[in-house]
Design a protein around this motif. Structure first.
Motif, PDB file in Angstrom:
ATOM      1  N   SER A 339       0.840  -1.202   0.000  1.00 59.00           N
ATOM      2  CA  SER A 339       0.000   0.000   0.000  1.00 59.00           C
ATOM      3  C   SER A 339       0.875   1.253   0.000  1.00 59.00           C
ATOM      4  O   SER A 339       1.935   1.258   0.639  1.00 59.00           O
ATOM      5  CB  SER A 339      -0.867   0.046   1.266  1.00 59.00           C
ATOM      6  N   HIS A 344       3.137   2.207 -10.222  1.00 54.22           N
ATOM      7  CA  HIS A 344       2.463   2.626 -11.451  1.00 54.22           C
ATOM      8  C   HIS A 344       2.248   1.419 -12.360  1.00 54.22           C
ATOM      9  O   HIS A 344       2.832   0.377 -12.154  1.00 54.22           O
ATOM     10  CB  HIS A 344       3.310   3.666 -12.196  1.00 54.22           C
ATOM     11  N   ASP A 363      -3.396  -1.012  -2.333  1.00 56.59           N
ATOM     12  CA  ASP A 363      -4.183   0.223  -2.322  1.00 56.59           C
ATOM     13  C   ASP A 363      -3.298   1.475  -2.247  1.00 56.59           C
ATOM     14  O   ASP A 363      -2.138   1.404  -1.843  1.00 56.59           O
ATOM     15  CB  ASP A 363      -5.161   0.189  -1.134  1.00 56.59           C
ATOM     16  N   ASN A 365      -2.085   3.399  -4.681  1.00 53.16           N
ATOM     17  CA  ASN A 365      -1.018   3.519  -5.670  1.00 53.16           C
ATOM     18  C   ASN A 365      -1.579   4.155  -6.942  1.00 53.16           C
ATOM     19  O   ASN A 365      -2.641   4.786  -6.897  1.00 53.16           O
ATOM     20  CB  ASN A 365      -0.415   2.141  -5.939  1.00 53.16           C
ATOM     21  N   HIS A 366      -0.877   3.997  -8.057  1.00 50.55           N
ATOM     22  CA  HIS A 366      -1.356   4.532  -9.339  1.00 50.55           C
ATOM     23  C   HIS A 366      -1.474   3.397 -10.335  1.00 50.55           C
ATOM     24  O   HIS A 366      -1.131   3.539 -11.502  1.00 50.55           O
ATOM     25  CB  HIS A 366      -0.388   5.591  -9.859  1.00 50.55           C
ATOM     26  N   LEU A 367      -1.925   2.246  -9.853  1.00 50.77           N
ATOM     27  CA  LEU A 367      -2.028   1.075 -10.725  1.00 50.77           C
ATOM     28  C   LEU A 367      -3.147   1.294 -11.733  1.00 50.77           C
ATOM     29  O   LEU A 367      -4.226   1.790 -11.385  1.00 50.77           O
ATOM     30  CB  LEU A 367      -2.280  -0.175  -9.879  1.00 50.77           C
ATOM     31  N   ASN A 368      -2.871   0.938 -12.994  1.00 50.38           N
ATOM     32  CA  ASN A 368      -3.911   1.054 -14.013  1.00 50.38           C
ATOM     33  C   ASN A 368      -4.085  -0.285 -14.724  1.00 50.38           C
ATOM     34  O   ASN A 368      -3.522  -1.296 -14.317  1.00 50.38           O
ATOM     35  CB  ASN A 368      -3.606   2.213 -14.965  1.00 50.38           C
ATOM     36  N   LEU A 386      -7.563  -3.082  -3.270  1.00 55.04           N
ATOM     37  CA  LEU A 386      -7.088  -2.453  -4.506  1.00 55.04           C
ATOM     38  C   LEU A 386      -7.633  -1.032  -4.603  1.00 55.04           C
ATOM     39  O   LEU A 386      -7.527  -0.397  -5.652  1.00 55.04           O
ATOM     40  CB  LEU A 386      -7.547  -3.277  -5.719  1.00 55.04           C
ATOM     41  N   ASP A 388      -8.320   3.029  -4.198  1.00 54.89           N
ATOM     42  CA  ASP A 388      -7.472   4.205  -4.442  1.00 54.89           C
ATOM     43  C   ASP A 388      -6.373   3.945  -5.471  1.00 54.89           C
ATOM     44  O   ASP A 388      -5.188   4.162  -5.218  1.00 54.89           O
ATOM     45  CB  ASP A 388      -6.874   4.734  -3.118  1.00 54.89           C
ATOM     46  N   ASN A 389      -6.786   3.441  -6.635  1.00 52.46           N
ATOM     47  CA  ASN A 389      -5.884   3.266  -7.781  1.00 52.46           C
ATOM     48  C   ASN A 389      -6.608   3.784  -9.020  1.00 52.46           C
ATOM     49  O   ASN A 389      -7.637   4.466  -8.910  1.00 52.46           O
ATOM     50  CB  ASN A 389      -5.514   1.790  -7.926  1.00 52.46           C
ATOM     51  N   GLN A 390      -6.088   3.453 -10.195  1.00 58.62           N
ATOM     52  CA  GLN A 390      -6.759   3.843 -11.443  1.00 58.62           C
ATOM     53  C   GLN A 390      -7.106   2.608 -12.264  1.00 58.62           C
ATOM     54  O   GLN A 390      -6.950   2.588 -13.479  1.00 58.62           O
ATOM     55  CB  GLN A 390      -5.855   4.783 -12.239  1.00 58.62           C
ATOM     56  N   ASN A 414     -11.564   3.686  -7.783  1.00 59.07           N
ATOM     57  CA  ASN A 414     -10.826   3.331  -8.996  1.00 59.07           C
ATOM     58  C   ASN A 414     -11.612   3.937 -10.163  1.00 59.07           C
ATOM     59  O   ASN A 414     -12.840   3.942 -10.144  1.00 59.07           O
ATOM     60  CB  ASN A 414     -10.724   1.820  -9.135  1.00 59.07           C
TER      61      ASN A 414
END
Ligand code: NAG
Ligand code: NAG
Ligand code: NAG
Ligand code: NAG
Ligand code: NAG
Length: 498
Positions: A339, A344, A363, A365-368, A386, A388-390, A414
Motif C-alpha cells: 500500500s 504505477h 491500495d 497507488n497509481h495502478l492502471n 485495490l 485508491d488506484n486507477q 478506482n
C-alpha cells in the motif's frame, strides 16, 4: 541444533508459538541444560519443584546474591526462604554440580501474563542489584516491566556475566540512555531482547562480536544513527522496528544466512533493499514498512522462495512499474502489503499464480489496467485491497470469492472498475455494503457515484463453506502475526536451548 531452521523446525516454531500465544504466554518455566562444559554442572533440567535430593544445598554466596536481587525488586519475602533453589517459586532455576551443590542458572521477573508466576517487581523503586555478578553460572536473565517508574540505564556490570549468560531479556522496563557497549562482552549470548525501552544513541557496532546471537530485538526504542554492518552467522530474528534509524540498509546483513525474520518497520531508512538480500534463503518475514525507501525492488529478491510475508507499505519506492515476473519466484508468499508505495502501471499477472496468497494490499497507488483474470484462481485469498488506484474493467470475481472476502475486499476509488451483470459479483455482496463499484456498461459510470464506506456490521449469514475458508485465512494471518511478535520466538529460542 542446526544453524538454520528446516521447514520442519519452522512448523515447530509456529506450533510452539501458537501454543504460547493462546493466551500470550502460557505458564512455563524456563529450564536450561548445560550445553557446554564451562560450568561443569550435571546435565538434565532441574527446578525448584524437582529438587529433593537429600543434602543438596544452594551455594552460599549465590544464595546471598539471590536475596540481594530479590530485595532490589521489592521481593523481600524471599529472604525468609532457607534455600532459594528449593524455594518453590517460578522464575528461579538451579542446577547441581557433581558435588551436589546447586547453582542458579536462570532468574525471571515480571507479570508477563496472568498465567506466569514469575515474581513481580515494585516498578517505583526496583533496580538490578550488582550482586547479580556473584552468579557465575547464570544463563538466563528476564526482567519484564520491572523498572518502568524508576527509569535507569542498563547497568554496565551485566557485561561481567560472560561467559555464562546466554539469554538477556529486558523488555518494557523503561531503561534509559544508550545500550551499554559492555553488553558486547557477553560473547555467549543467544538472545538479546531490549524491546520497548527508552534507549537512545546509536546501536553499538561492538554488538557484532556476539557471534552466537539467534535473536536481536532492539525494537521500540529511540535509537538513532544507521544500522551497523552486522553479519551474524546463526541469527534468526533481527527486529529493529520503531526506532529513529537512518541511512541505508547495510548489504552485509545478507551474511546473516539464517535470518527468518527482518523487521525494520517504522524508522527513517532510505535507499533501496540491498541486492544481496536475494541470498536470504530462509527468510519468512520481511517488514520494511513506513520508512523512506525510494528505489524499486531489486531483481534478486524475486528468488526469495521461503518468503511468506513481504510488507513495504508506506515507502515512496521511486515510482516503480512492477515487472511482469516481479513476484514469480516467491512461491511461498502469503501476505503482500504494498500500500502507498507509489506503484504505477498494471498489476502483474504473475501475482495471480502465487496460489498461497491470503492477503494482498495494493491500495493507494497509481495502478492502471484491469485486475488480472487469474486472480479468481487465488483460492486462499481472504483479503484484497485495490482501492485508491486507477484500475479499469470488470472485476474477475464471482459470488463465492466475494462472499469469502466480504468487507475485506476493497475496490473503491478506482476510475473504471466495474462488475459484469452475470458474474454473480453482486449476489456475493452483503446487502448493507457498498463495494464502491458499479455495473459494467451501466449509463452511470462508477466514478461518478458517491463512494462511501459503511462501518462494518458483522454477522451476516454466510454459507458454511465460506466460514471454513475464512478459517484458513485466519490461520495464515495468525502465523504472520506470531512472526511479528518477537517475544514468541524469544521464548522458543530459550526453550530449545535447554
Ligand atoms: C571441556 O571440554 C574440552 C573439550 O571439549 C576439554 O578439553 C576440557 O578439558 C573440558 N573442561 C572440563 C573442565 O571438563
Ligand atoms: C569488556 O571487554 C573489554 C575487552 O574486550 C574489557 O576491556 C572491559 O573491561 C570489559 N568490560 C566488562 C564490563 O567486562
Ligand atoms: C539520551 O537521553 C538523555 C535524556 O533522557 C540525554 O541526556 C542524552 O544526551 C541522550 N543521549 C543521546 C546520545 O542522544
Ligand atoms: C498506465 O500507467 C503507465 C505508467 O504510468 C502508463 O505508461 C500507461 O500509459 C498507463 N496506461 C493507461 C491505459 O492509462
Ligand atoms: C483516490 O485515489 C487516489 C490515488 O490513486 C488518491 O490520490 C485520492 O486521494 C483518492 N480519492 C479519494 C476521494 O480518496
Amino acid at each position: 541444533m542446526a544453524t538454520c531452521f528446516s521447514p520442519q523446525a519452522q512448523t515447530l516454531i509456529v506450533a510452539f508459538m501458537m501454543s504460547l500465544l493462546l493466551p500470550l504466554t502460557t505458564s512455563f518455566t524456563v529450564i536450561v541444560s548445560d550445553s557446554g562444559n564451562q560450568s561443569a554442572l550435571v546435565d538434565g533440567p532441574q527446578s525448584g519443584f524437582m529438587m529433593n535430593k537429600n543434602g543438596a544445598r544452594t551455594e552460599a554466596r549465590e544464595q546471598e546474591a539471590v536475596y540481594d536481587i530479590m530485595r532490589a525488586t521489592g521481593n523481600d519475602w524471599a529472604t525468609d526462604i532457607p534455600d532459594v533453589c528449593r524455594g518453590r517459586w517460578h522464575g528461579i532455576e538451579c542446577m547441581p554440580d557433581k558435588d551436589n551443590v546447586y547453582h542458579v542458572v536462570s532468574l525471571s521477573f515480571g507479570a508477563l501474563s496472568d498465567d506466569t508466576a514469575f515474581p513481580t517487581c515494585d516498578p517505583t523503586k526496583s533496580y538490578i542489584s550488582k550482586s547479580i555478578t556473584k552468579l557465575p553460572h547464570i544463563r538466563t536473565l528476564f526482567f519484564y516491566r520491572c523498572f518502568s517508574y524508576n527509569p535507569q540505564p542498563i547497568p554496565s556490570f551485566l557485561g561481567q556475566l560472560a561467559p555464562s549468560l546466554q539469554n538477556l531479556v529486558l523488555r518494557e522496563n523503561g531503561h534509559v540512555g544508550p545500550i551499554p557497549t559492555e553488553i558486547s562482552n557477553l560473547t555467549s549470548l543467544k538472545v538479546l531482547d531490549l524491546h520497548k525501552n527508552n534507549h537512545n544513541g546509536s546501536i553499538p557496532v561492538s554488538l557484532g562480536r556476539l557471534a552466537g546471537l539467534r535473536s536481536l530485538d532492539l525494537s521500540g526504542n529511540k535509537l538513532t544513527g544507521s544500522i551497523p554492518g552486522f553479519s551474524f552467522p546463526v541469527l534468526n530474528v533481527l527486529d529493529l522496528s520503531q526506532n529513529l534509524l537512518m541511512g541505508s540498509i547495510p548489504p552485509t546483513l545478507a551474511f546473516c544466512p539464517s535470518l527468518i525474520k527482518i523487521d525494520f518497520s517504522r524508522n527513517r531508512l532510505s535507499g533501496s533493499i540491498p541486492e544481496s538480500f536475494g541470498g536470504l534463503k530462509e527468510l519468512i518475514l520481511m517488514d520494511l514498512s513506513y520508512n523512506r525507501l525510494s528505489k524499486p525492488l531489486p531483481i534478486s529478491i524475486r528468488s526469495l522462495n521461503s518468503l511468506e510475508a513481504l510488507i513495504l507499505k508506506g515507502n515512496p519506492m521511486g515510482a516503480t512499474t512492477l515487472a511482469r515476473e516481479e513476484f514469480d519466484g516467491m512461491k511461498s508468499l502469503m501476505t503482500l502489503i504494498l500500500s502507498n508505495t507509489n506503484l504505477h502501471g498494471p498489476i502483474p499477472e504473475s501475482l495471480g499464480r502465487l496460489t498461497s496468497l491470503r492477503v494482498i494490499h495494493l491500495d493507494g497507488n497509481h495502478l492502471n489496467g484491469s485486475i488480472p483474470t487469474n486472480f479468481k484462481d487465488l483460492k486462499n485469498l481472504g483479503e484484497l485491497r485495490l482501492n485508491d488506484n486507477q484500475l479499469t474493467g470488470p472485476v474477475p470475481f464471482g459470488r463465492e470469492m466475494v462472499w469469502k472476502m466480504r468487507r475485506k475486499l476493497k475496490l473503491h476509488n478506482n476510475t473504471g472498475l466495474c462488475y459484469d451483470a452475470n458474474s454473480g459479483f453482486e449476489d456475493g455482496l452483503d446487502s448493507t455494503f457498498d463495494s464502491g463499484i458499479g455495473l459494467c456498461n451501466s449509463p452511470e459510470p462508477s466514478s461518478a457515484r458517491t463512494v462511501q464506506h459503511l462501518s462494518a456490521i458483522d454477522g451476516a449469514i454466510m454459507p458454511s463453506t465460506t466460514k471454513e475458508s475464512s478459517a484458513a485465512v485466519h490461520e495464515a494471518s495468525v502465523i504472520v502475526r506470531l512472526l511479528q511478535q518477537t517475544i514468541a520466538i524469544v521464548f522458543f529460542l530459550i526453550f530449545i536451548s535447554r
